[in-house]
Design a protein around this motif. Structure first.
Motif, PDB file in Angstrom:
ATOM      1  N   PRO A  29      46.555  51.550  41.913  1.00 25.43           N
ATOM      2  CA  PRO A  29      46.886  50.904  40.630  1.00 25.43           C
ATOM      3  C   PRO A  29      46.196  49.556  40.498  1.00 25.43           C
ATOM      4  N   TYR A  30      45.666  49.302  39.323  1.00 24.82           N
ATOM      5  CA  TYR A  30      45.035  48.022  39.012  1.00 24.82           C
ATOM      6  C   TYR A  30      45.914  47.269  38.027  1.00 24.82           C
ATOM      7  N   ASN A  31      45.702  45.979  37.958  1.00 18.78           N
ATOM      8  CA  ASN A  31      46.402  45.152  36.985  1.00 18.78           C
ATOM      9  C   ASN A  31      45.570  45.125  35.700  1.00 18.78           C
ATOM     10  N   GLY A  32      45.667  46.204  34.948  1.00 16.13           N
ATOM     11  CA  GLY A  32      44.840  46.348  33.766  1.00 16.13           C
ATOM     12  C   GLY A  32      43.619  47.190  34.065  1.00 16.13           C
ATOM     13  N   SER A  33      42.853  47.526  33.018  1.00 21.60           N
ATOM     14  CA  SER A  33      41.753  48.476  33.161  1.00 21.60           C
ATOM     15  C   SER A  33      40.388  47.837  33.363  1.00 21.60           C
ATOM     16  N   ALA A  34      40.247  46.540  33.083  1.00 20.96           N
ATOM     17  CA  ALA A  34      38.924  45.905  33.127  1.00 20.96           C
ATOM     18  C   ALA A  34      38.215  46.037  34.469  1.00 20.96           C
ATOM     19  N   PRO A  35      38.879  45.772  35.613  1.00 20.18           N
ATOM     20  CA  PRO A  35      38.144  45.827  36.878  1.00 20.18           C
ATOM     21  C   PRO A  35      37.877  47.230  37.402  1.00 20.18           C
ATOM     22  N   ILE A  36      38.502  48.236  36.818  1.00 19.27           N
ATOM     23  CA  ILE A  36      38.362  49.597  37.352  1.00 19.27           C
ATOM     24  C   ILE A  36      36.931  50.092  37.234  1.00 19.27           C
ATOM     25  N   LEU A  37      36.316  49.885  36.087  1.00 23.38           N
ATOM     26  CA  LEU A  37      35.002  50.447  35.839  1.00 23.38           C
ATOM     27  C   LEU A  37      33.959  49.903  36.810  1.00 23.38           C
ATOM     28  N   SER A  38      33.984  48.598  37.060  1.00 24.49           N
ATOM     29  CA  SER A  38      33.008  48.031  37.997  1.00 24.49           C
ATOM     30  C   SER A  38      33.194  48.604  39.394  1.00 24.49           C
ATOM     31  N   ASP A  39      34.442  48.855  39.786  1.00 22.32           N
ATOM     32  CA  ASP A  39      34.694  49.437  41.106  1.00 22.32           C
ATOM     33  C   ASP A  39      34.297  50.911  41.152  1.00 22.32           C
ATOM     34  N   LEU A  40      34.413  51.603  40.024  1.00 18.56           N
ATOM     35  CA  LEU A  40      33.964  52.996  39.970  1.00 18.56           C
ATOM     36  C   LEU A  40      32.442  53.053  40.082  1.00 18.56           C
ATOM     37  N   ILE A  41      31.770  52.152  39.404  1.00 20.08           N
ATOM     38  CA  ILE A  41      30.301  52.109  39.454  1.00 20.08           C
ATOM     39  C   ILE A  41      29.815  51.770  40.865  1.00 20.08           C
ATOM     40  N   SER A  42      30.510  50.842  41.520  1.00 14.40           N
ATOM     41  CA  SER A  42      30.099  50.434  42.871  1.00 14.40           C
ATOM     42  C   SER A  42      30.534  51.425  43.945  1.00 14.40           C
ATOM     43  N   GLY A  43      31.421  52.358  43.593  1.00 11.83           N
ATOM     44  CA  GLY A  43      31.861  53.355  44.552  1.00 11.83           C
ATOM     45  C   GLY A  43      33.100  52.972  45.334  1.00 11.83           C
ATOM     46  N   GLN A  44      33.731  51.838  45.007  1.00  9.45           N
ATOM     47  CA  GLN A  44      34.982  51.481  45.676  1.00  9.45           C
ATOM     48  C   GLN A  44      36.131  52.368  45.197  1.00  9.45           C
TER      49      GLN A  44
END
Length: 325
Positions: free
Chosen positions: A185-200
């Motif tokens: 779970p993230y605190n909101g959706s903004a940081p999810i995409l960058s982590d998906l792109i980086s593979g985290q």
């Protein structure tokens, strides 16, 4: 008609509730409405639910000839705004927009300040198809390959918080396919995409609007959509059912509720007005640009959807042992 925006304090809400008799005022539905309608949006201004609600009710306001007062009451996964409606007079002038999270909350919270019977369904206004995205590092090209890979390799799937649509869809996908997958779970959706792109982050179920451009540029993969039919805006993306997962349909959606006791002729009239509004070319195009599909249902159809999703999410939550109380 222009919208009027107003922020109410909890004290003002309580005072208004105390002054209300709670009795619906009988009136000829042919003449309704004769004064402004209040629409509560239980999410922050500028979010998808807020934008969809304002888009639909701008058209509704013009058709009915009365302004619509939109009040944002965010917090507690929408339960603050929904609770406000449960205490509102059932006179045909108070409504609330809800997401599929409304049905999730019935099982997510052990105690809620309202019951499903405190409301009547008005309209299933729009659908929000959820797409399955994956990090490029995963050696998969389809949802089926992802499921097979996840049985022997640990995965994680992201969401904007416990109980969010992405969490529930990811949990169901994990459960039904026996995957070794962990919710992040993230605190909101903004940081999810960058982590998906980086593979985290490995996997994300999400609407198309933000991630899809990155899938088209090759930064992430889009594998499927969890709707009954392919999304018109992305006709090359197969459905989960086409990908080998029969019955896996889990759209999010936006709908409208009224307080219990709201005169049925008014509910029916508003439902018809919403259906006409969302199917108009102008509103339909605006919704599609936001990633939503226009629906506009009868009250009975919307209640059937609420009942179906409440039962489905109850099973998912109990199996995953999810709780935020």
């Amino acid at each position: 008609m222009a919208f009027t925006f107003r922020t109410l304090t909890l004290g003002a809400i309580a005072a208004a509730a105390a002054c209300s008799t709670g009795l619906a005022l009988a009136q000829d539905p042919a003449q309704w409405p004769t004064k402004p309608i209040k629409l509560t949006v239980p999410y922050t201004p500028g979010g998808s639910t807020d934008i969809v609600s304002r888009t639909v009710f701008d058209a509704v306001s013009k058709k009915l000839g009365q302004p619509v007062i939109v009040e944002n009451r965010p917090g507690a996964n929408s339960t603050i705004g929904v609770t406000q409606l449960a205490r509102a007079p059932a006179d045909g002038y108070s409504f609330v927009s809800v997401l599929a999270a409304y049905t999730v909350n019935m099982s997510l919270y052990k105690k809620l300040p309202y019951k499903p019977t405190d409301f009547v369904a008005v309209s299933h206004m729009a659908d929000l198809p959820m797409f399955l995205f994956a990090a490029n590092k995963l050696p998969v090209k389809s949802a089926k390959e992802l499921a097979e890979y996840g049985k022997t390799h640990p995965l994680n799937y992201a969401s904007s918080g416990t109980g969010a649509s992405a969490h529930m869809i990811g949990a169901r996908f994990t459960q039904e396919n026996g995957l070794n997958a962990q919710h992040v779970p993230y605190n909101g959706s903004a940081p999810i995409l960058s982590d998906l792109i980086s593979g985290q982050v490995d996997v994300l179920f999400d609407p198309a609007l933000v991630p899809m451009p990155h899938a088209k540029s090759g930064k992430i993969k889009v594998l499927a959509v969890a709707s009954k039919q392919r999304w018109p805006g992305e006709p090359n993306v197969p459905t989960m059912e086409e990908s080998g997962f029969p019955g896996f349909v889990m759209n999010s959606w936006v709908g409208l509720l009224a307080p219990k006791g709201t005169p049925q002729p008014i509910v029916d009239k508003l439902s018809r007005t919403i259906a006409d509004a969302v199917q108009s070319p102008e509103v339909k195009n605006k919704l599609e640009q936001l990633g939503f599909g226009a629906v506009g249902s009868t009250p009975a159809q919307f209640q059937a959807l609420i009942d179906k999703d409440t039962a489905m999410y109850k099973k998912v939550i109990e199996t995953a042992k999810v709780s935020i109380d």
